[in-house]
Design a protein around this motif. Structure first.
Motif, PDB file in Angstrom:
ATOM      1  N   UNK A  82       0.924  -1.351  -0.078  1.00 46.20           N
ATOM      2  CA  UNK A  82      -0.204  -0.218   0.126  1.00 46.20           C
ATOM      3  C   UNK A  82       1.269   1.418   0.008  1.00 46.20           C
ATOM      4  N   UNK A  83       0.702   2.610  -0.913  1.00 47.17           N
ATOM      5  CA  UNK A  83       1.249   3.286  -1.030  1.00 47.17           C
ATOM      6  C   UNK A  83       0.156   4.078  -0.634  1.00 47.17           C
ATOM      7  N   UNK A  84       0.536   5.578  -0.029  1.00 47.62           N
ATOM      8  CA  UNK A  84      -0.429   6.150   0.907  1.00 47.62           C
ATOM      9  C   UNK A  84       0.331   7.684   0.147  1.00 47.62           C
ATOM     10  N   UNK A  85      -1.325   8.380  -0.681  1.00 49.18           N
ATOM     11  CA  UNK A  85      -0.276   9.979  -0.818  1.00 49.18           C
ATOM     12  C   UNK A  85      -1.519  11.002  -0.318  1.00 49.18           C
ATOM     13  N   UNK A  86      -0.312  11.059   0.051  1.00 50.63           N
ATOM     14  CA  UNK A  86      -1.403  12.991   2.137  1.00 50.63           C
ATOM     15  C   UNK A  86      -0.755  13.998   0.346  1.00 50.63           C
ATOM     16  N   UNK A  87      -2.099  15.070   0.070  1.00 48.47           N
ATOM     17  CA  UNK A  87      -1.732  15.654  -0.264  1.00 48.47           C
ATOM     18  C   UNK A  87      -1.865  16.827   1.227  1.00 48.47           C
ATOM     19  N   UNK A  88      -1.253  18.185   1.261  1.00 52.17           N
ATOM     20  CA  UNK A  88      -0.478  19.279   1.898  1.00 52.17           C
ATOM     21  C   UNK A  88      -0.903  20.284   1.468  1.00 52.17           C
ATOM     22  N   UNK A  89      -1.142  21.350   1.866  1.00 54.08           N
ATOM     23  CA  UNK A  89       0.197  22.494   2.203  1.00 54.08           C
ATOM     24  C   UNK A  89       0.998  22.026   3.270  1.00 54.08           C
ATOM     25  N   UNK A  90       1.625  23.730   3.623  1.00 57.10           N
ATOM     26  CA  UNK A  90       2.723  23.654   4.339  1.00 57.10           C
ATOM     27  C   UNK A  90       2.389  23.898   5.844  1.00 57.10           C
ATOM     28  N   UNK A  91       1.208  24.986   5.564  1.00 58.82           N
ATOM     29  CA  UNK A  91       1.099  25.209   6.523  1.00 58.82           C
ATOM     30  C   UNK A  91      -0.163  23.934   7.664  1.00 58.82           C
ATOM     31  N   UNK A  92      -0.041  23.212   7.262  1.00 60.97           N
ATOM     32  CA  UNK A  92      -0.728  22.048   6.835  1.00 60.97           C
ATOM     33  C   UNK A  92       0.499  20.619   8.305  1.00 60.97           C
ATOM     34  N   UNK A  93       1.374  20.868   7.704  1.00 63.72           N
ATOM     35  CA  UNK A  93       2.672  20.216   8.818  1.00 63.72           C
ATOM     36  C   UNK A  93       3.389  21.304  10.111  1.00 63.72           C
ATOM     37  N   UNK A  94       2.210  22.628   9.241  1.00 64.80           N
ATOM     38  CA  UNK A  94       2.433  23.403  10.985  1.00 64.80           C
ATOM     39  C   UNK A  94       1.764  22.428  11.863  1.00 64.80           C
ATOM     40  N   UNK A  95       0.197  22.062  11.331  1.00 65.89           N
ATOM     41  CA  UNK A  95      -0.970  22.066  12.138  1.00 65.89           C
ATOM     42  C   UNK A  95      -0.233  20.621  12.908  1.00 65.89           C
ATOM     43  N   UNK A  96       0.280  20.025  11.850  1.00 60.20           N
ATOM     44  CA  UNK A  96       0.431  18.408  12.022  1.00 60.20           C
ATOM     45  C   UNK A  96       2.004  19.001  13.420  1.00 60.20           C
ATOM     46  N   UNK A  97       2.627  18.991  13.807  1.00 62.79           N
ATOM     47  CA  UNK A  97       3.778  19.109  14.495  1.00 62.79           C
ATOM     48  C   UNK A  97       3.304  19.155  16.117  1.00 62.79           C
ATOM     49  N   UNK A  98       1.862  19.525  16.055  1.00 56.11           N
ATOM     50  CA  UNK A  98       1.338  18.595  16.978  1.00 56.11           C
ATOM     51  C   UNK A  98       1.626  17.497  17.832  1.00 56.11           C
ATOM     52  N   UNK A  99       1.462  16.835  16.720  1.00 54.58           N
ATOM     53  CA  UNK A  99       0.663  15.298  16.339  1.00 54.58           C
ATOM     54  C   UNK A  99       2.689  15.074  16.297  1.00 54.58           C
TER      55      UNK A  99
END
Length: 181
Positions: A82-99
């Motif tokens: 299984x290959x995952x493709x997750x589309x995101x923006x740089x601001x999404x990465x900032x939000x993910x920093x909490x996880x």
């Protein structure tokens, strides 16, 4: 994503119902992963997970389940197909920093796209429509190119605008009135 008499809508329903874990949901739906076949799962608009509309407990449960599933599938023997493709923006990465575990996954194998250039935008706007014999008013193309060239969020915004315009097209034409509306 389809399997024997099952489709992505059944998967969405199962995940929305609160069933825990991707592995369990996939297994119950009868998805089989033959060793020589690859499966591609696309999580588009991933940033919606971090919107204020998403309940924090659901967000945390989803992220926990996703991280667990991806980690388990990477360490399985034989390795997951299984290959995952997750589309995101740089601001999404900032939000993910909490996880932290999610952030590590999102940055480990990340491929960045540079802001779209005018020539790229022309092709991306016009060519898919041509494949379906749909024409797009040249003023729409000109306006979109002007608005989106070299902008960091151009891909997500263009996707949204084109989707809405596609819904309004009539007789194989997307006209400026629908865009300006």
């Amino acid at each position: 994503l389809q399997s024997k008499n099952r489709d992505v809508f059944a998967l969405k329903k199962r995940l929305a119902s609160g069933e825990k874990g991707f592995s369990k949901v996939f297994e119950q739906l009868g998805f089989e992963y033959p060793e020589k076949e690859r499966i591609l799962i696309i999580a588009d608009q991933f940033g919606q997970l971090f919107s204020s509309e998403c309940d924090d407990s659901i967000r945390r449960e989803f992220i926990g389940s996703l991280v667990s599933y991806i980690k388990d599938s990477r360490s399985s023997n034989p390795p997951s197909q299984i290959t995952w493709v997750i589309t995101r923006t740089s601001s999404d990465l900032d939000a993910a920093y909490s996880y932290p575990d999610l952030w590590k996954l999102l940055t480990k194998d990340s491929i960045g796209l540079e802001p779209m250039k005018e020539d790229n935008l022309q092709e991306i706007i016009v060519n898919p429509a041509k494949r379906f014999n749909v024409t797009i008013d040249s003023d729409i193309v000109k306006d979109l190119k002007k608005a989106l060239t070299n902008k960091p969020s151009s891909v997500a915004l263009l996707e949204f605008v084109m989707w809405k315009l596609w819904e309004k097209q009539t007789d194989g034409k997307i006209i400026f009135h629908d865009y300006d509306d």
